[in-house]
Structures are given as structure tokens and as C-alpha cells.
Design an enzyme around this catalytic site. Sequence first.
Site, PDB file in Angstrom:
ATOM      1  N   HIS A 143       2.526   4.871   2.792  1.00 24.25           N
ATOM      2  CA  HIS A 143       1.381   5.421   3.533  1.00 24.25           C
ATOM      3  C   HIS A 143       0.231   4.419   3.490  1.00 24.25           C
ATOM      4  CE1 HIS A 143      -1.699   8.233   4.907  1.00 24.25           C
ATOM      5  NE2 HIS A 143      -0.697   8.952   5.356  1.00 24.25           N
ATOM      6  N   ASP A 170       6.211  13.237   5.863  1.00 23.22           N
ATOM      7  CA  ASP A 170       7.408  13.356   6.718  1.00 23.22           C
ATOM      8  C   ASP A 170       8.704  13.391   5.929  1.00 23.22           C
ATOM      9  OD1 ASP A 170       5.533  11.286   8.821  1.00 23.22           O
ATOM     10  OD2 ASP A 170       6.139  13.330   9.316  1.00 23.22           O
TER      11      ASP A 170
HETATM   12  C1  SDX Z   1       2.305   9.508   8.986  1.00 25.38           C
HETATM   13  O1  SDX Z   1      -2.189   7.495   8.654  1.00 25.38           O
HETATM   14  C2  SDX Z   1      -1.851   8.752   8.428  1.00 25.38           C
HETATM   15  O2  SDX Z   1      -2.591   9.533   7.886  1.00 25.38           O
HETATM   16  C3  SDX Z   1      -0.471   9.129   8.965  1.00 25.38           C
HETATM   17  C4  SDX Z   1       0.028  10.505   8.563  1.00 25.38           C
HETATM   18  C5  SDX Z   1      -0.808  11.609   9.172  1.00 25.38           C
HETATM   19  O3  SDX Z   1      -0.848  12.706   8.605  1.00 25.38           O
HETATM   20  O4  SDX Z   1      -1.375  11.378  10.294  1.00 25.38           O
HETATM   21  O5  SDX Z   1       0.042  10.636   7.157  1.00 25.38           O
HETATM   22  C6  SDX Z   1       1.448  10.731   9.104  1.00 25.38           C
HETATM   23  O6  SDX Z   1       2.363   8.734   9.907  1.00 25.38           O
HETATM   24  C7  SDX Z   1       3.025   9.239   7.692  1.00 25.38           C
HETATM   25  C8  SDX Z   1       3.822   7.890   7.705  1.00 25.38           C
HETATM   26  C9  SDX Z   1       5.169   8.126   8.415  1.00 25.38           C
HETATM   27  N1  SDX Z   1       5.866   6.831   8.596  1.00 25.38           N
HETATM   28  C10 SDX Z   1       6.926   6.501   7.860  1.00 25.38           C
HETATM   29  O7  SDX Z   1       7.374   7.176   6.947  1.00 25.38           O
HETATM   30  C11 SDX Z   1       7.586   5.178   8.277  1.00 25.38           C
HETATM   31  C12 SDX Z   1       7.922   4.360   7.026  1.00 25.38           C
HETATM   32  N2  SDX Z   1       6.691   3.894   6.390  1.00 25.38           N
HETATM   33  C13 SDX Z   1       6.133   2.694   6.829  1.00 25.38           C
HETATM   34  O8  SDX Z   1       6.562   2.051   7.934  1.00 25.38           O
HETATM   35  C14 SDX Z   1       4.767   2.334   6.261  1.00 25.38           C
HETATM   36  O9  SDX Z   1       4.756   2.677   4.943  1.00 25.38           O
HETATM   37  C15 SDX Z   1       3.571   2.938   6.965  1.00 25.38           C
HETATM   38  C16 SDX Z   1       3.636   2.685   8.440  1.00 25.38           C
HETATM   39  C17 SDX Z   1       3.502   4.385   6.710  1.00 25.38           C
HETATM   40  C18 SDX Z   1       2.324   2.281   6.376  1.00 25.38           C
HETATM   41  O10 SDX Z   1       2.333   0.965   6.767  1.00 25.38           O
HETATM   42  P1  SDX Z   1       1.200  -0.063   6.257  1.00 25.38           P
HETATM   43  O11 SDX Z   1       0.100   0.648   5.582  1.00 25.38           O
HETATM   44  O12 SDX Z   1       0.879  -0.960   7.406  1.00 25.38           O
HETATM   45  O13 SDX Z   1       1.945  -0.846   5.132  1.00 25.38           O
HETATM   46  P2  SDX Z   1       2.879  -2.096   5.387  1.00 25.38           P
HETATM   47  O14 SDX Z   1       3.809  -1.812   6.523  1.00 25.38           O
HETATM   48  O15 SDX Z   1       2.012  -3.293   5.464  1.00 25.38           O
HETATM   49  O16 SDX Z   1       3.753  -2.127   4.036  1.00 25.38           O
HETATM   50  C19 SDX Z   1       3.249  -2.730   2.859  1.00 25.38           C
HETATM   51  C20 SDX Z   1       4.488  -3.262   2.143  1.00 25.38           C
HETATM   52  C21 SDX Z   1       5.316  -4.191   3.015  1.00 25.38           C
HETATM   53  O17 SDX Z   1       6.035  -5.025   2.134  1.00 25.38           O
HETATM   54  P3  SDX Z   1       5.496  -6.563   1.904  1.00 25.38           P
HETATM   55  O18 SDX Z   1       5.437  -7.201   3.285  1.00 25.38           O
HETATM   56  O19 SDX Z   1       4.128  -6.386   1.281  1.00 25.38           O
HETATM   57  O20 SDX Z   1       6.525  -7.195   0.999  1.00 25.38           O
HETATM   58  O21 SDX Z   1       5.370  -2.154   1.820  1.00 25.38           O
HETATM   59  C22 SDX Z   1       6.602  -2.310   2.526  1.00 25.38           C
HETATM   60  C23 SDX Z   1       6.332  -3.275   3.660  1.00 25.38           C
HETATM   61  O22 SDX Z   1       7.529  -3.962   4.026  1.00 25.38           O
HETATM   62  N3  SDX Z   1       6.953  -0.989   3.022  1.00 25.38           N
HETATM   63  C24 SDX Z   1       8.185  -0.472   3.009  1.00 25.38           C
HETATM   64  C25 SDX Z   1       8.029   0.825   3.520  1.00 25.38           C
HETATM   65  N4  SDX Z   1       6.751   1.053   3.834  1.00 25.38           N
HETATM   66  C26 SDX Z   1       6.090  -0.072   3.522  1.00 25.38           C
HETATM   67  N5  SDX Z   1       9.368  -0.987   2.614  1.00 25.38           N
HETATM   68  C27 SDX Z   1      10.432  -0.156   2.746  1.00 25.38           C
HETATM   69  N6  SDX Z   1      10.385   1.101   3.229  1.00 25.38           N
HETATM   70  C28 SDX Z   1       9.200   1.631   3.619  1.00 25.38           C
HETATM   71  N7  SDX Z   1       9.129   2.854   4.084  1.00 25.38           N
END
Ligand code: SDX
Length: 428
Positions: free
Chosen positions: A306, A363
Site C-alpha cells: 500500500h 483487497d
Molecule cells: C487500493 O491508495 C489507496 O488508498 C488505495 C486503496 C483505497 O482504499 O483507495 O487502499 C485501495 O488500491 C489498495 C491496493 C490494491 N493494489 C494491489 O494490491 C496491487 C498490488 N500492490 C502493488 O502493486 C503496490 O503495493 C501498490 C500499487 C499498492 C503500491 O504501490 P507503490 O506505493 O507505488 O509502491 P511500489 O510499487 O513502488 O513498491 C515498492 C516496492 C517495490 O520494490 P522495489 O522496486 O523497491 O524493490 O515494493 C514492491 C515493489 O516491487 N512491491 C511488491 C508489491 N507491492 C509493492 N512486490 C511484490 N508484490 C506486491 N504486491
Amino acid sequence: MQKALLQVDGQSYELDIVIGSEGEKALDIAKLRDKTGYITLDVGYKNTGATTSGITFIDGEQGILRYRGYPIEQLAEFSTYLEIAYLLLYGELPTKAQLEQFERKIAERTLIHEDIKKFFDGFPSSAHPMGILASVVCSLSSFYPESLDPHAPDEVVERNIIRLLAKVPTLIAWIYKKRKGHPYMYPRNDKSYVANFLYMMFGMPTYDYEPDTHVVDALNKLLILHADHEQNCSTSTVRTVGSSQANIYASVAAGMCALWGPLHGGANQEVIEMLEMIRADGGNIQKWINRAKDKNDPFRLMGFGHRVYKNFDPRAKIIKQAADQVLNVLGIHDPVLDIAKKLEEVALSDPYFIERRLYPNVDFYSGIIYRALGIPVEMFTVMFAFGRLAGWLAQWWEMRRANEPIVRPRQVYTGPTLREYVPIAKRG
Ligand code: SDX
């Protein structure tokens, strides 16, 4: 007003420091470019506040979520979705009389113009429900032209907010009925808001249908948990579109489109599909954890991570408990829940997830409850939109009442510098 000092190009500039009611601090850069010639750059706005808001407070470090100051844990336990919608919109919990009036105003507007059925006829039965919902919600502006006036008085805005709260459940139920090839069920004003939705979803003209009270309670809880979440992607979209003085139906439809993305509200559908895939693949949890960690593998652990919550998403905790309760009450054993719990356990003991502070988000478990309630996976994101509707409306109204300027960020240009046009005849 506290000040910050910025030193750049040998000059010093004072920036006002804004401090919120919960102690959050921000540098006010509204005049930064005028003063310094500099803009800030923050792709994805990870460190940028777009507005001030009094609706929802999140503390990502502490796992705190409050609507108008009330803890989500108490609201999810004791309230109803319409009571929360009132709280988000008006800033205070309603009295009994106020809530009854609000519920009545909504009940009186649950019907949809009969011409809208023709919209449904135009979609293939395989159309994704979010595509239908966003399209039909935007088209509602054609039936309520008063909503097109950006200077309309509050009573007109409020009437269209009520219309959306009243009609979206009917639209969602009709989307479901269209997919099944079943007759549309018309709303019943003698049923509570959530019971009426379930009646329109699962009822049939050939017999009486009264939703199970446990299902009504579980759905109220899910809708409350999804109702608002400060400036997330879809809410920011609703505020951005509304800032151009576009009408409320277009703004909400745009928010629905943003929510559809798999990184946002579309994740609840992706989670169930991911868990089913892991189950079909023999349930080898570690294999999929390893793939999620592999930078060369596009697979992500959907429902994990998140932008704001860096310890835990309080909603995920509540939904995980509710999933156990609902499945138990309904006498359902869903093997996918066992996989989800095992996945969480393994991930939360893995340094990759610990270092990146990745935890289950809203989710991760919600789809397990939706599925137990009989809602098909393709409708999960529509259910997220259903809950978030109250927050979108409250945030849109707050933005409009604050007379906020049209959203128009700047950029840092990195393309070609000046060059002269050469006619094609000379370009060969
Ligand atoms: C919602 O914003 C809100 O409030 C949203 C929400 C709401 O109520 O409106 O809470 C609802 O959208 C919840 C999120 C649902 N999405 C997912 O579950 C999809 C999977 N999660 C991600 O794609 C990610 O965690 C996000 C999109 C939720 C957050 O992305 P960020 O903040 O841009 O973080 P990032 O992508 O830069 O990740 C940071 C690191 C990265 O690794 P490094 O490059 O630092 O090595 O964490 C890793 C990412 O690769 N990472 C994951 C991961 N999520 C982040 N690695 C594996 N699996 C994951 N799910």
C-alpha cells in the site's frame, strides 16, 4: 505560521509550514515557482499533498483510519453504510430523525429512467461490469440536466448526490441480472438500503426473497470499510475532473474508471484469480512468493502492499475476521481462504516483504466475502465502487464548496530542444 527556509541559487526563501489537526506537516509551495522559478517533481505524487480535507484521516505508520474522526473499527462494528454516507457528506453522525429522512430521500429515488434499459441492451453479456457501470453513470447526466450547471445551488448538488446513492445499487444489480440473462428486479422501498440491493441482485419475480440478515450485516460492513480513503487514485480523479466544473456524474464515472485498474480497486478481482491460480497449481505458496520477489517476473502478490499503510491496513484486519465469521455463519468452507492465510503467513515472515513493509491491503480478503455472498468475481470491483461512492461524493462536494482551482500540474520537459521544420520534400 511556522516557516521553512529554502536555499537555492544562493538565495534564501521562506516557505509557510501547514500543520493539520492530527499534526501532519506540509511545506506550502503554492508560490514556489513565482518566488524561485523552480517547481517540484514528484512522479505519482508520493510526497505531494493535493489539498486539505476534513473527511478521512489515515496514519499509515500506526494503521489508523478514521472517517470524520471516528475510528473505522467502531464504525464497521456498529454503523450502517447509509449512516456513514451521511457522516462523510455532512461531517456529523445523523440523529435518528436525520438518518430516517436521508434513507427516505434515497429510497424515493432508487428507480432508473426506463430508457436506461436500452443502454444495457447495447452491451455484450460478457462486458466487464465496470465498463457498463461507468458508462451508465456518466449517461445519467443526460437525464438530470440540472446537474450540468456548475453554479447550481447546494440543494441541486445534494439532490444529484442522493440520486447517485439511490441509483447506483439498482444499476449494479441490473448489471448482474443482465450477465445472468435474468429479469431485472425493481427496487423495493420497504426494504433497508443493503437488503434492497441484495433483493435486486438475487431476488426473482417468481418467488419472494428475503436476504439473510448475516449477509446484510456483512455487506454493510464491507461497504463501510470501502467508503473513503482520503486522496487515493480514484478519489483524486473525482476531485480532478470535478475541478474543471464537469458535472458530478462525469466526475464519479471517471473515478470508477480509475478504480478499475488492477493496482487499485481492480486488485480484489485479481486477488481471487491469483489465489485460484495458486490453488490450481497445487498450492505451492513458496513458488509464488518467490515469483513475486523476482524483479524479472511481472507477477505481483495482488492484495499486498500500500502507498500509505506501512504496518498494516486496518481494513484488512477487520475483513479477515469478518471472512471467518461470514463463512462460518453461512456454513461455507472456501479453500481459497486457507491459501490466503498461508500466503499472508509466509509473506510476512519473508525479508523481501518485511523490508518493503508490504502487508495485506483492503483487497486481499474482501473477495472471499463477496464470493461467499454469491457475488461473481467480475463484480468485485463494482462492489468496491459501490462502497467508495459515498467517499467520492463527499470529497467532490468538499472540493466544490472550497472553490478549489482547476487541477493542472506542471512538468519538467525532457524532449528535443528547438529545431526548424524541414518539408517532407527535402527530408527524402
Ligand atoms: C487500493 O491508495 C489507496 O488508498 C488505495 C486503496 C483505497 O482504499 O483507495 O487502499 C485501495 O488500491 C489498495 C491496493 C490494491 N493494489 C494491489 O494490491 C496491487 C498490488 N500492490 C502493488 O502493486 C503496490 O503495493 C501498490 C500499487 C499498492 C503500491 O504501490 P507503490 O506505493 O507505488 O509502491 P511500489 O510499487 O513502488 O513498491 C515498492 C516496492 C517495490 O520494490 P522495489 O522496486 O523497491 O524493490 O515494493 C514492491 C515493489 O516491487 N512491491 C511488491 C508489491 N507491492 C509493492 N512486490 C511484490 N508484490 C506486491 N504486491
